[in-house]
Design an enzyme around this catalytic site. Structure first.
Site, PDB file in Angstrom:
ATOM      1  N   ARG A   1       0.983  -1.002   0.075  1.00 16.26           N
ATOM      2  CA  ARG A   1      -0.165  -0.079  -0.029  1.00 16.26           C
ATOM      3  C   ARG A   1       1.077   1.668   0.504  1.00 16.26           C
ATOM      4  O   ARG A   1       0.337   2.543  -0.862  1.00 16.26           O
ATOM      5  CB  ARG A   1      -0.459   0.272   1.811  1.00 16.26           C
ATOM      6  CG  ARG A   1      -1.882  -1.234   1.187  1.00 16.26           C
ATOM      7  CD  ARG A   1      -2.891  -1.105   2.010  1.00 16.26           C
ATOM      8  NE  ARG A   1      -4.388  -2.099   1.820  1.00 16.26           N
ATOM      9  CZ  ARG A   1      -5.359  -1.789   2.765  1.00 16.26           C
ATOM     10  NH1 ARG A   1      -5.121  -1.074   3.897  1.00 16.26           N
ATOM     11  NH2 ARG A   1      -5.723  -3.128   2.558  1.00 16.26           N
TER      12      ARG A   1
ATOM     13  N   ASP B   1     -15.155   9.833   9.015  1.00 17.45           N
ATOM     14  CA  ASP B   1     -14.479   8.857   8.767  1.00 17.45           C
ATOM     15  C   ASP B   1     -12.965   9.773   8.500  1.00 17.45           C
ATOM     16  O   ASP B   1     -12.922  10.971   8.150  1.00 17.45           O
ATOM     17  CB  ASP B   1     -14.869   8.170   6.971  1.00 17.45           C
ATOM     18  CG  ASP B   1     -13.836   7.139   6.893  1.00 17.45           C
ATOM     19  OD1 ASP B   1     -14.586   6.249   7.315  1.00 17.45           O
ATOM     20  OD2 ASP B   1     -12.931   6.682   6.660  1.00 17.45           O
TER      21      ASP B   1
HETATM   22  C1  SAM Z   1     -14.376  -1.163   7.209  1.00 11.88           C
HETATM   23  S1  SAM Z   1     -14.853   0.138   7.187  1.00 11.88           S
HETATM   24  C2  SAM Z   1     -15.895   0.066   8.497  1.00 11.88           C
HETATM   25  C3  SAM Z   1     -17.451   0.837   7.151  1.00 11.88           C
HETATM   26  C4  SAM Z   1     -18.949   1.158   7.578  1.00 11.88           C
HETATM   27  N1  SAM Z   1     -18.564   1.425   8.909  1.00 11.88           N
HETATM   28  C5  SAM Z   1     -19.727  -0.356   7.014  1.00 11.88           C
HETATM   29  O1  SAM Z   1     -19.874  -1.214   8.929  1.00 11.88           O
HETATM   30  O2  SAM Z   1     -19.599  -0.812   6.008  1.00 11.88           O
HETATM   31  C6  SAM Z   1     -13.877   0.861   8.712  1.00 11.88           C
HETATM   32  C7  SAM Z   1     -13.308   2.352   8.301  1.00 11.88           C
HETATM   33  O3  SAM Z   1     -12.948   3.298   9.693  1.00 11.88           O
HETATM   34  C8  SAM Z   1     -12.328   4.171   9.562  1.00 11.88           C
HETATM   35  N2  SAM Z   1     -11.080   4.378  10.521  1.00 11.88           N
HETATM   36  C9  SAM Z   1     -10.142   3.804  10.619  1.00 11.88           C
HETATM   37  N3  SAM Z   1      -9.696   4.256  11.575  1.00 11.88           N
HETATM   38  C10 SAM Z   1     -10.203   5.750  12.432  1.00 11.88           C
HETATM   39  C11 SAM Z   1     -10.239   6.785  12.973  1.00 11.88           C
HETATM   40  N4  SAM Z   1      -9.059   6.506  13.458  1.00 11.88           N
HETATM   41  N5  SAM Z   1     -11.067   7.672  12.955  1.00 11.88           N
HETATM   42  C12 SAM Z   1     -11.803   7.731  11.970  1.00 11.88           C
HETATM   43  N6  SAM Z   1     -12.015   6.356  11.061  1.00 11.88           N
HETATM   44  C13 SAM Z   1     -11.481   5.354  11.487  1.00 11.88           C
HETATM   45  C14 SAM Z   1     -11.469   3.265   8.091  1.00 11.88           C
HETATM   46  O4  SAM Z   1     -11.304   5.168   6.910  1.00 11.88           O
HETATM   47  C15 SAM Z   1     -12.796   2.780   7.074  1.00 11.88           C
HETATM   48  O5  SAM Z   1     -13.182   3.714   6.481  1.00 11.88           O
END
Ligand code: SAM
Length: 289
Positions: free
Chosen positions: A49, A159
């Site tokens: 990545r 996000d």
């Molecule tokens: C797997 S996705 C989940 C999306 C949605 N909530 C779902 O369940 O389908 C996880 C998301 O968490 C976000 N994320 C990771 N670390 C984070 C942080 N420190 N603060 C806010 N968002 C975060 C990532 O960018 C990603 O878009």
């Protein structure tokens, strides 16, 4: 660097290797700034990545990139790094029983208790990725609103990654992505592209305007004000954090919930063992005390 130059004079990044020592530097930093834990088994994933960042910046190797980003002199690169290290898998109507619980249990309960209050219901899709979750919420809430005399609501979607937020704001999705949406809802809330070959659809403006997107890093940014949220969806993100980080994030998140408000977490997540002012309603659904 000379022997790594290609014939076009660009650095040949394909041969760059992320050593275990440099991986640890990145993983410690990513853990401290974003909360995301990267065990040693994720080294190859991170290497592939971050290679995209090296290519973009024409930086020869991972040590030079570590120097560039971890020195603190290039804060804008942190945003790009957050974009590449976050895992953004999501879907419309992911874990569909949550949306059934929302319309059949949570909303009737909240409405009954809201008697006489005219403020819009506030829903937060925390870690909303590319927008499928908040737009699903917007569809479900809009459908519910049609069964009520008056049901104003607002959705905040946040996000860490600006790349996913940009996608979410554009609200354009490949046709195959919308398969989990019932046909009736698709007809109501999705627009076809003027170019039939494009294979994409767009969320209608009426639905788009119900969702406000904002960048929010759970570890560093201010949260919405206390007691302003009625429902929070915080799904499939807690798994990336260790227990201590989960405790910190969820304490702040629960503070934003009104007493009696609801918190949904992902199917493989649990608040067991955490010290939070909530009570289990069903597995993965909690109510603020
Ligand atoms: C797997 S996705 C989940 C999306 C949605 N909530 C779902 O369940 O389908 C996880 C998301 O968490 C976000 N994320 C990771 N670390 C984070 C942080 N420190 N603060 C806010 N968002 C975060 C990532 O960018 C990603 O878009």
């Amino acid at each position: 660097m000379a022997d790594q130059l290609t014939t076009e004079g660009r650095v040949n990044i394909n041969t760059a290797h992320l050593s275990e020592r440099t991986f640890r530097k990145f993983s410690d930093f990513i853990h401290a700034r974003f909360g995301i834990k990267l065990p040693p088994a994720k080294r190859i994933m991170l290497e592939s990545r971050l290679r995209k960042r090296l290519r973009e910046l024409n930086i020869a190797d991972f040590d030079a990139y570590a120097e560039y980003v971890l020195s603190g002199n290039n804060p804008h690169e942190l945003i790009n790094m957050a974009d590449v290290v976050s895992t953004n898998k999501t879907d419309f109507f992911r874990e569909p029983y949550h949306f059934t619980l929302l319309s059949e249990l949570v909303l009737p309960d909240l409405l009954q208790k809201r008697h006489g209050r005219s403020k819009p219901l506030q829903v937060w899709s925390a870690a909303c990725s590319t927008g499928e979750e908040p737009y699903t919420l917007a569809m479900v809430l809009s459908e519910y609103a049609e069964t009520q005399e008056e049901f104003p609501f607002r959705i905040l979607a946040t996000d860490l990654s600006t790349r996913v937020l940009k996608h979410a704001g554009q609200a354009v999705y490949a046709e195959r992505r919308v398969a989990p949406i019932e046909m009736e809802l698709r007809r109501k809330y999705l627009l076809r592209s003027k170019d039939p070959g494009a294979g994409v659809v767009r969320i209608t403006p009426q639905l788009r305007k119900l969702v406000q997107f904002r960048r929010l890093n759970f570890l560093e940014d201010p949260y919405p004000e206390d007691h302003c949220m009625d429902v929070i969806f915080c799904r499939n993100v807690l798994i990336y954090f260790d227990r201590e980080t989960q405790q910190n994030i969820l304490s702040k998140m629960c503070a934003t919930l009104r007493p009696g408000g609801y918190l949904f977490v992902g199917h493989s997540e649990t608040l067991n063992g955490l010290n939070l002012p909530v009570k289990v309603v069903k597995s993965t659904l909690y109510r603020k005390l």
